[in-house]
Design an enzyme around this catalytic site. Structure first.
Site, short mmCIF file in Angstrom:
data_model
loop_
_atom_site.label_atom_id
_atom_site.label_comp_id
_atom_site.label_asym_id
_atom_site.label_seq_id
_atom_site.Cartn_x
_atom_site.Cartn_y
_atom_site.Cartn_z
N ASP A 67 0.86 -1.02 -0.08
CA ASP A 67 -0.02 -0.35 -0.34
C ASP A 67 1.04 1.18 -0.10
O ASP A 67 2.17 1.31 0.73
CB ASP A 67 -0.79 0.15 1.02
N TYR A 148 2.10 8.47 -10.24
CA TYR A 148 2.35 10.19 -10.45
C TYR A 148 4.25 10.24 -10.24
O TYR A 148 4.36 11.09 -10.57
CB TYR A 148 2.18 10.17 -8.64
N ASP A 149 4.59 9.59 -11.10
CA ASP A 149 6.17 9.45 -11.45
C ASP A 149 6.20 10.73 -12.26
O ASP A 149 7.42 11.51 -11.75
CB ASP A 149 6.45 8.44 -12.28
#
Ligand code: ITT
Length: 189
Positions: A67, A148-149
């Site tokens: 997570d 989100y890289d």
């Protein structure tokens, strides 16, 4: 070889988890698509434990879950636990985050990753957490990675996660940090 179910529905995450877990004495298997686990925890580690434990129990096999999420300082830690639920596509999630931040000069953020491994009866055998510090860019940069890289810039590398060669992200990322402590313990199980 013991079977290990990789309990994720996120293909980008799955690819990275498989990279860390190859070459070990575990035979990796995918989680069935129809087995959906609700993330009801209030922390990353609680959610990782819920996912690993419920998948393990449902299939009566060892399971590993991750997570993770992005915590932005200027947004008081958002999207955090809700990183996946922040939009329906990666593009939508990134756009929402950039809109919320606007031209705020405070760009510090951290990626957090919690990993749990459950035994076939659902009990937790191992858990680990990792953090990677960075900054949120004003617009996406780079084509690699996932999620989100493209907006997560690491000053030390002078690149976003999406610009780095995968092996560099693999070493310095939140997931890399979490696996670095987990893997030696996993090979001793
Ligand atoms: P599973 O629960 O099935 O594993 P998920 O995508 O719902 O998949 P999370 O609840 O852990 O996973 O949400 C993590 C969110 O953070 C999701 O939007 C990811 O794209 C993002 N994320 C996690 N690690 C990331 C990384 O290394 N690079 C970019 N984004 C990442």
């Amino acid at each position: 070889m013991k079977k290990l179910i990789v309990a994720t529905s996120n293909s980008g995450k799955l690819k990275e988890m498989q990279e860390y877990l190859t070459g070990l004495d575990w035979e990796l298997h995918l989680k069935p698509d129809n087995l959906i686990i609700e993330e009801t925890g209030t922390t990353f580690i609680e959610n990782a434990i819920i996912k690993a434990s419920q998948v393990a129990k449902a299939l009566r096999e060892w399971a590993i879950a991750d997570d993770s999420g992005l915590m932005v300082d200027a947004l008081n830690g958002a999207p955090g636990l809700y990183s996946a639920r922040y939009g329906t596509t990666d593009t939508e999630r990134i756009e929402r985050l950039l809109t919320q931040l606007g031209d705020n000069q405070k760009r510090q953020a951290q990626f957090v990753c919690a990993i749990a491994i459950a035994r076939p009866d659902g009990s937790i055998a191992l858990k680990s957490e990792g953090i990677c510090q960075g900054e949120i860019l004003a617009s996406p940069r780079g084509k690699g990675g996932f999620g989100y890289d493209p907006i997560f810039y690491v000053p030390q590398q002078q690149q976003t996660f999406a610009q780095m060669p995968p092996e560099v992200k693999q070493t310095i990322s939140h997931r890399g940090q979490a696996f670095a402590t987990l893997l030696p313990q996993l090979s001793r199980l």
